[in-house]
Every structure is written in structure tokens, then in C-alpha cells.
Design an enzyme around this catalytic site. Structure first.
Site, PDB file in Angstrom:
ATOM      1  N   ASP A 210       0.868  -1.177   0.000  1.00  0.00           N
ATOM      2  CA  ASP A 210       0.000   0.000   0.000  1.00  0.00           C
ATOM      3  C   ASP A 210       0.903   1.224   0.000  1.00  0.00           C
ATOM      4  O   ASP A 210       2.133   1.107  -0.081  1.00  0.00           O
ATOM      5  CB  ASP A 210      -0.938  -0.003   1.217  1.00  0.00           C
ATOM      6  CG  ASP A 210      -2.275   0.681   0.937  1.00  0.00           C
ATOM      7  OD1 ASP A 210      -2.252   1.780   0.331  1.00  0.00           O
ATOM      8  OD2 ASP A 210      -3.327   0.138   1.315  1.00  0.00           O
ATOM      9  N   GLY A 234       4.172   1.343  -2.194  1.00  0.00           N
ATOM     10  CA  GLY A 234       4.135   1.591  -3.632  1.00  0.00           C
ATOM     11  C   GLY A 234       2.781   2.058  -4.112  1.00  0.00           C
ATOM     12  O   GLY A 234       1.891   2.363  -3.317  1.00  0.00           O
ATOM     13  N   ASP A 235       2.640   2.075  -5.421  1.00  0.00           N
ATOM     14  CA  ASP A 235       1.442   2.567  -6.095  1.00  0.00           C
ATOM     15  C   ASP A 235       0.959   1.480  -7.037  1.00  0.00           C
ATOM     16  O   ASP A 235       1.640   1.140  -8.009  1.00  0.00           O
ATOM     17  CB  ASP A 235       1.786   3.844  -6.871  1.00  0.00           C
ATOM     18  CG  ASP A 235       0.607   4.436  -7.627  1.00  0.00           C
ATOM     19  OD1 ASP A 235      -0.442   3.771  -7.725  1.00  0.00           O
ATOM     20  OD2 ASP A 235       0.746   5.561  -8.150  1.00  0.00           O
ATOM     21  N   PHE A 236      -0.220   0.911  -6.761  1.00  0.00           N
ATOM     22  CA  PHE A 236      -0.664  -0.220  -7.581  1.00  0.00           C
ATOM     23  C   PHE A 236      -1.018   0.160  -9.008  1.00  0.00           C
ATOM     24  O   PHE A 236      -1.220  -0.703  -9.854  1.00  0.00           O
ATOM     25  CB  PHE A 236      -1.797  -1.014  -6.922  1.00  0.00           C
ATOM     26  CG  PHE A 236      -2.993  -0.221  -6.442  1.00  0.00           C
ATOM     27  CD1 PHE A 236      -3.620   0.730  -7.225  1.00  0.00           C
ATOM     28  CD2 PHE A 236      -3.525  -0.473  -5.179  1.00  0.00           C
ATOM     29  CE1 PHE A 236      -4.742   1.417  -6.784  1.00  0.00           C
ATOM     30  CE2 PHE A 236      -4.644   0.203  -4.721  1.00  0.00           C
ATOM     31  CZ  PHE A 236      -5.254   1.153  -5.521  1.00  0.00           C
ATOM     32  N   HIS A 254     -13.548  -2.229  -6.615  1.00  0.00           N
ATOM     33  CA  HIS A 254     -14.832  -1.510  -6.616  1.00  0.00           C
ATOM     34  C   HIS A 254     -14.667   0.009  -6.491  1.00  0.00           C
ATOM     35  O   HIS A 254     -15.639   0.739  -6.668  1.00  0.00           O
ATOM     36  CB  HIS A 254     -15.776  -2.076  -5.543  1.00  0.00           C
ATOM     37  CG  HIS A 254     -15.565  -1.563  -4.155  1.00  0.00           C
ATOM     38  ND1 HIS A 254     -16.481  -1.761  -3.151  1.00  0.00           N
ATOM     39  CD2 HIS A 254     -14.550  -0.871  -3.573  1.00  0.00           C
ATOM     40  CE1 HIS A 254     -16.060  -1.210  -2.033  1.00  0.00           C
ATOM     41  NE2 HIS A 254     -14.888  -0.664  -2.264  1.00  0.00           N
TER      42      HIS A 254
END
Length: 345
Positions: A210, A234-236, A254
């Protein structure tokens, strides 16, 4: 004794009208629930039933008003008024206790927070095309990051954990992970779900992924074995940890529109080890007019997440296909959150 006689027979139209009027007042229950959560009423009933007067004194509330709030909630089995006129805890009310193992208090306060309440109250603006960002000047996640901890002691991340606690119990026991697997919790917040999975599966290794300011607050130390887990900030939207066997995404897909979801899913597809799997954990909207909590959550998403939505099984199938994945199965966990398993196509 005064005899009350009422043999009035209502027409179908009259019954339907009364039903609609009652539905229009459903929000009152949420308001009452927020009030008792803020006042900490459940904590004051741990040692036994109390009258509204006693509770009012303990919570610095108005006796008459508090009585009326509790009387309403008792009709929904949140608290119970006994024959002596005292109020006592029920099974649902136990979850409002701050010391309960799976306390929902912070989650209740979060979903009934002014910004959530306002988003639902102004849902017509969203239906007409105005977004949360247009209304508030920032997106939903930026808003909560900037707001920080509320005066009531909760922020987005601990409230999200509280909201998810009960669901996690169903998810943890309804998926069998092979021994020795590595599991990445993508967008895993403080790690409550991953913690539960590692506790149930003593041979697994977990990676909590995350944003840096989130994973640094993680709960995984509660496992008591720091060798079995690691954090990965990190950045997904850019990438996820590589060569893991499972990539879990609970309440991630969602939140985003289709194109953003495909980016996230494709990153998981490209990173996973041979034979790896993606586990999306979201409600699956049933066909027809069947009631489902996912349909309630979907209304929240209209108000707070631009492009976010709860999806039907076929919509998940299409997302996966565009990300190089294939829907393998949908696991009904016994609660409103399903496990949607995808494999490499």
C-alpha cells in the site's frame, strides 16, 4: 381497561404507500446508530443493564432524548429494553463496544460521517454528473488523507479496518492457500486481512502492499513472527511486488472505473509467478431484484468514488479478460463479500 379495536383492512395501495413512507425514514436508524456510537453507550452496558437516566448521566446526554434513541434502536434489536425498563446489550450492540475483539464502532462512525452522509444526501448531484472531487475539491482518498484523525478518534484507515473486521472472518476461512505460498495484499491498508490469513495458514509468507504512510502503520507485528511478513510501499497503478503466488484485492477494484481496474489487474497479471492467482474480494451483485448489501454499498460509491461501482459476475469476467486474466470461480463466503478468483488466460 380501555379496549382498543382496529379492524381496518388496508387496500393494496394503502399498504404500499405506508411501506414507501417507512423506507423514506430509514436514514433515521443510521443517525440513531451514530449517536449511540459517539456516546459510547455500549461500553456503559458491559457490566449490566441500565436505565436511560443512568446512561444519560454517564454519557452527559439528555435523558428523554437518549431514551427515545434507544427505544428506536431496540426495534431493530440493537439494544433491548427489559421488563424493568432498563436497556441491555444485544449481540449486534456488542460490536459497538470499543473493547470488542471485532469492534465495528469506528466503522459505524466512518460510514455515518458527515462527508459520507452528505454524499448520499446529495446523490442526485452525482447522478447528474457531479463528482466527489468537483464538490470537495479533491478525490475521496485525498480528502481522508488530508483530514487525518477526526475529533472522535478515527481516521480512514482504522475505520476501514473496523468496517472490514467481520467480513475478514468469512474471507479467511473460505479460501485454501497451498502450503508455502506467498500472498500479496494489494492495497491492504493496515493489514488486518493479511494478518488473519497468516494466522490461519502458518506456512504462508505475506507482503503488505500500500502507500508508504499506510503500510508504516501496519498491524502485522501482532502475528508474533516477523519473519513471515514484509511491507512493500508503492502505487498499484504503477506496479506490484513480483513473483508472488496470490494477489488479493479487497475493496480495491470496486473503487475505480473500468480502465483503472484493468491497469491494476494487468499489473498483478504481469507480476505473478507461474500458476499464480488474483483474488478480488468484492460483493458480486446478484441478478434481478434480490436484496443485497452490495447494492447499498454501490450507492455509497456513486457518491464518493468517481467511476467506482459494485459489479456483476459478467462484469468481472470482462475486466479480467481485458487484463489478460480468466475468471476461474466465484466463492460464496457466506457474507456479502465474495472471492472472485482469476488465473492467467
Amino acid at each position: 381497561m380501555i379496549e382498543h379495536i382496529n379492524d381496518t383492512k388496508l387496500s393494496e395501495s394503502e399498504t404500499a404507500g405506508l411501506f414507501l413512507l417507512e423506507r423514506s425514514l430509514d436514514y433515521v436508524y443510521s443517525a440513531a446508530l451514530r449517536a449511540v456510537a459517539l456516546l459510547g453507550v455500549a461500553d456503559h452496558l458491559v457490566d449490566g443493564p441500565k436505565t436511560a437516566a443512568e446512561l444519560a448521566q454517564l454519557t452527559e446526554a439528555d435523558e428523554s432524548s437518549l431514551y427515545r434513541v434507544l427505544r428506536l434502536l431496540a426495534t431493530k434489536e440493537v439494544f433491548r429494553q427489559n421488563e424493568s425498563g432498563q436497556f441491555e446489550l444485544t449481540a449486534p450492540a456488542q460490536h459497538l463496544r470499543t473493547d470488542a475483539p471485532s469492534s465495528l464502532r469506528s466503522g459505524v462512525l466512518w460510514v455515518t460521517d458527515e462527508v459520507m452522509w452528505g454524499s448520499i444526501g446529495e446523490i442526485v448531484r452525482n447522478v447528474r454528473g457531479e463528482t466527489f472531487k468537483k464538490i470537495h475539491g479533491m478525490n475521496f482518498f485525498e480528502y481522508w488523507k488530508e483530514r487525518g484523525v477526526s475529533s472522535d478518534g478515527y481516521d480512514f484507515h482504522n475505520a476501514y479496518d473496523s468496517f472490514s473486521n467481520k467480513e475478514n472472518e468469512f474471507l479467511v476461512r473460505n479460501y485454501d492457500f497451498p502450503n508455502g505460498s506467498t500472498v500479496v495484499d494489494v492495497g491492504g491498508n493496515l493489514g488486518a486481512l493479511l494478518l488473519g490469513i497468516l494466522r490461519r495458514n502458518p506456512t504462508l509468507h505475506g507482503i503488505l502492499f500500500d502507500q508508504p504512510h499506510v503500510v508504516n502503520r501496519n498491524r502485522l507485528g501482532e502475528l508474533g513472527d516477523d519473519k513471515r511478513w514484509e511491507i512493500s510501499p508503492g502505487d498499484f497503478f504503477k506496479s506490484v511486488p513480483k513473483n508472488a503466488d496470490f494477489y488479493m484485492l479487497k475493496y480495491v477494484i470496486h473503487d475505480w472505473n473500468d480502465e483503472d481496474c484493468i491497469r491494476i489487474l494487468r499489473n498483478c497479471r504481469e507480476a505473478m509467478a507461474p500458476g499464480g492467482r488474483v483474488l478480488v474480494m468484492d460483493p458480486v451483485i446478484p441478478k434481478g431484484n434480490t436484496p443485497h448489501i452490495g447494492k447499498l454499498l454501490d450507492q455509497l460509491l456513486i457518491g464518493v468514488c468517481e467511476g467506482g461501482r459494485e459489479r456483476k459476475e459478467e462484469e468481472f469476467r470482462q475486466l479480467f479478460a481485458r487484463a489478460g486474466l480468466r475468471l476461474n470461480r466465484v466463492i460464496d463466503t457466506g457474507c456479502h463479500v465474495s472471492i472472485i478468483e482469476a488465473v492467467a488466460d
